[in-house]
Design a protein around this motif. Structure first.
Motif, PDB file in Angstrom:
ATOM      1  N   ASN A 182       0.842  -1.184  -0.077  1.00  0.00           N
ATOM      2  CA  ASN A 182      -0.211  -0.024  -0.122  1.00  0.00           C
ATOM      3  C   ASN A 182       1.047   1.437  -0.019  1.00  0.00           C
ATOM      4  O   ASN A 182       0.426   2.206  -0.619  1.00  0.00           O
ATOM      5  CB  ASN A 182      -0.867   0.019   1.262  1.00  0.00           C
ATOM      6  CG  ASN A 182      -2.284  -0.250   0.801  1.00  0.00           C
ATOM      7  OD1 ASN A 182      -2.528   0.302  -0.267  1.00  0.00           O
ATOM      8  ND2 ASN A 182      -3.083  -0.563   1.693  1.00  0.00           N
ATOM      9  N   ASN A 183       1.853   1.188   0.862  1.00  0.00           N
ATOM     10  CA  ASN A 183       2.610   2.611   0.950  1.00  0.00           C
ATOM     11  C   ASN A 183       3.916   2.459   0.108  1.00  0.00           C
ATOM     12  O   ASN A 183       4.640   3.390   0.501  1.00  0.00           O
ATOM     13  CB  ASN A 183       2.861   2.988   2.288  1.00  0.00           C
ATOM     14  CG  ASN A 183       1.724   2.957   3.407  1.00  0.00           C
ATOM     15  OD1 ASN A 183       0.673   3.617   3.003  1.00  0.00           O
ATOM     16  ND2 ASN A 183       1.770   2.149   4.387  1.00  0.00           N
ATOM     17  N   SER A 184       4.042   1.548  -0.841  1.00  0.00           N
ATOM     18  CA  SER A 184       5.122   1.484  -1.785  1.00  0.00           C
ATOM     19  C   SER A 184       5.379   2.977  -2.421  1.00  0.00           C
ATOM     20  O   SER A 184       4.517   3.376  -3.222  1.00  0.00           O
ATOM     21  CB  SER A 184       5.167   0.181  -2.507  1.00  0.00           C
ATOM     22  OG  SER A 184       6.181   0.349  -3.477  1.00  0.00           O
TER      23      SER A 184
ATOM     24  N   CYS B 230      -4.328   2.865  -5.840  1.00  0.00           N
ATOM     25  CA  CYS B 230      -5.689   2.535  -5.437  1.00  0.00           C
ATOM     26  C   CYS B 230      -5.420   1.496  -4.414  1.00  0.00           C
ATOM     27  O   CYS B 230      -5.383   0.368  -4.688  1.00  0.00           O
ATOM     28  CB  CYS B 230      -6.414   1.971  -6.642  1.00  0.00           C
ATOM     29  SG  CYS B 230      -6.342   2.667  -8.200  1.00  0.00           S
ATOM     30  N   PRO B 231      -5.831   2.015  -2.962  1.00  0.00           N
ATOM     31  CA  PRO B 231      -5.762   0.950  -1.910  1.00  0.00           C
ATOM     32  C   PRO B 231      -6.744   0.140  -2.070  1.00  0.00           C
ATOM     33  O   PRO B 231      -8.161   0.679  -2.446  1.00  0.00           O
ATOM     34  CB  PRO B 231      -5.556   1.907  -0.867  1.00  0.00           C
ATOM     35  CG  PRO B 231      -5.443   3.316  -1.014  1.00  0.00           C
ATOM     36  CD  PRO B 231      -5.859   3.467  -2.830  1.00  0.00           C
ATOM     37  N   VAL B 232      -6.652  -1.184  -1.563  1.00  0.00           N
ATOM     38  CA  VAL B 232      -7.915  -1.865  -1.865  1.00  0.00           C
ATOM     39  C   VAL B 232      -8.788  -1.934  -0.684  1.00  0.00           C
ATOM     40  O   VAL B 232      -9.926  -1.660  -0.644  1.00  0.00           O
ATOM     41  CB  VAL B 232      -7.533  -3.481  -1.747  1.00  0.00           C
ATOM     42  CG1 VAL B 232      -8.653  -4.498  -1.735  1.00  0.00           C
ATOM     43  CG2 VAL B 232      -6.591  -4.045  -2.798  1.00  0.00           C
ATOM     44  N   LYS B 233      -8.298  -1.910   0.606  1.00  0.00           N
ATOM     45  CA  LYS B 233      -9.022  -1.190   1.678  1.00  0.00           C
ATOM     46  C   LYS B 233      -7.908  -0.824   2.740  1.00  0.00           C
ATOM     47  O   LYS B 233      -6.819  -1.088   2.785  1.00  0.00           O
ATOM     48  CB  LYS B 233      -9.900  -2.334   2.478  1.00  0.00           C
ATOM     49  CG  LYS B 233      -9.428  -3.759   2.259  1.00  0.00           C
ATOM     50  CD  LYS B 233     -10.344  -4.673   2.725  1.00  0.00           C
ATOM     51  CE  LYS B 233     -10.272  -6.027   2.458  1.00  0.00           C
ATOM     52  NZ  LYS B 233     -10.593  -7.263   3.499  1.00  0.00           N
ATOM     53  N   LYS B 234      -8.533   0.120   3.684  1.00  0.00           N
ATOM     54  CA  LYS B 234      -7.342   0.610   4.598  1.00  0.00           C
ATOM     55  C   LYS B 234      -6.620  -0.417   5.379  1.00  0.00           C
ATOM     56  O   LYS B 234      -5.644  -0.188   5.788  1.00  0.00           O
ATOM     57  CB  LYS B 234      -8.261   1.445   5.506  1.00  0.00           C
ATOM     58  CG  LYS B 234      -8.689   3.092   5.087  1.00  0.00           C
ATOM     59  CD  LYS B 234      -8.901   3.938   6.268  1.00  0.00           C
ATOM     60  CE  LYS B 234      -9.214   5.380   5.628  1.00  0.00           C
ATOM     61  NZ  LYS B 234     -10.421   6.123   6.070  1.00  0.00           N
TER      62      LYS B 234
END
Ligand SMILES: C[S@@+](CC[C@H](N)C(=O)[O-])C[C@H]1O[C@@H](n2cnc3c(N)ncnc32)[C@H](O)[C@@H]1O
Length: 260
Positions: A231-233, A244-248
């Protein structure tokens, strides 16, 4: 590497072992009731590829856990699609029946299987893998593994696995020749790797994705280039993808480039 079989091999298993030993430039050794430890010691090689009646098992060393093809989470994801539920990769890539998908990082072909089911019999998935042993294990698995669902088994069989480096292969393709081009390189930060991916780390190509390769993918794709990363790459920004994050709560996200 040694290629061998389990004890009491059938003629088909012996043929498969001989074919794979020749393909992979490995030593073909008859099992003769020896343990893997005895084989490795007597032949002076630690890596073993064992042909069983149902699968290929790769051992990085005789005492290590085997690595083999299995659809694992892909099977669960396809069962969700069959029930009409969404899959983030399919939604974000915009994959629909009839699409031509190029998976540039096949690995265990889990994402290829999900794409193949979503693209359906009128679509196609080409799955590129740069590492010969991994490619051989996954190719044989896609060709032989039987799931309990005929339409899922058919989705496995429709995938076209190719031994190729994606940077080289993309250069050979005409403009706009695939609807979707997908990348799932080994994560820069392996902490977030899924339990199905970590066993292949010893066999896999660990190289980061090259920005020039993303440009080639944008030339080849008709609609979407998509990448999976943590996510934070920083890879999303470095390579020009919209995050586009999948979920938090998920450690994994996708990055998308729409080219149409
Ligand atoms: C994280 S795994 C992909 C997992 C896959 N998406 C799945 O669902 O099973 C990354 C794979 O891409 C392969 N790979 C890395 N660089 C590559 C390249 N330049 N060309 C082709 N394959 C590559 C690696 O060897 C590895 O098997």
């Amino acid at each position: 590497m040694i290629v061998t079989t389990t004890d009491h091999p059938s003629a088909v298993m012996l043929d498969t072992a001989a074919r794979l030993a020749s393909e992979l430039g490995a030593r073909l050794v008859q099992r003769r009731r020896r343990t893997l430890g005895q084989l490795a010691e007597q032949e002076g090689r630690r890596e073993l590829l064992v042909v069983t009646s149902t699968q290929l098992r790769y051992y990085g060393g005789p005492e290590e856990a085997p690595f083999y093809f299995h659809p694992s989470m892909a099977y669960v994801r396809v069962k969700r699609l069959r029930k009409g539920e969404a899959d983030p990769l399919i939604t974000l890539s915009g994959c629909r029946p009839g699409d031509k998908v190029l998976d540039c990082t096949a690995g265990l072909a889990g994402d290829s299987i999900v794409f193949s089911y979503a693209a359906g019999p009128e679509g196609s998935v080409t799955a590129l893998e740069s590492e010969p042993v991994l490619h051989a294990i996954v190719r044989e698995g896609l060709g032989n593994y039987e799931t309990e669902l005929d339409d899922v088994t058919a989705a496995l069989r429709r995938i076209r696995p190719l031994l190729a480096d994606h940077a080289e292969y993309l250069k050979t393709l005409p403009d706009n020749s695939f609807d979707i081009v997908y990348f799932d390189p080994m994560f820069r930060d392996p902490v977030h790797e899924s339990s199905s991916i970590s066993p292949l780390r010893g066999l896999a190509n660990p190289d980061p994705l090259n920005a020039g390769t993303v440009q080639e993918a944008m030339r080849v794709a008709r609609r979407t280039v998509i990448i999976k990363e943590t996510n934070n790459s920083p890879e999303f920004d470095r390579l020009g993808f919209v995050r586009c994050p999948v979920k938090k709560t998920s450690a994994v996200g996708y990055g998308v480039i729409h080219v149409d």
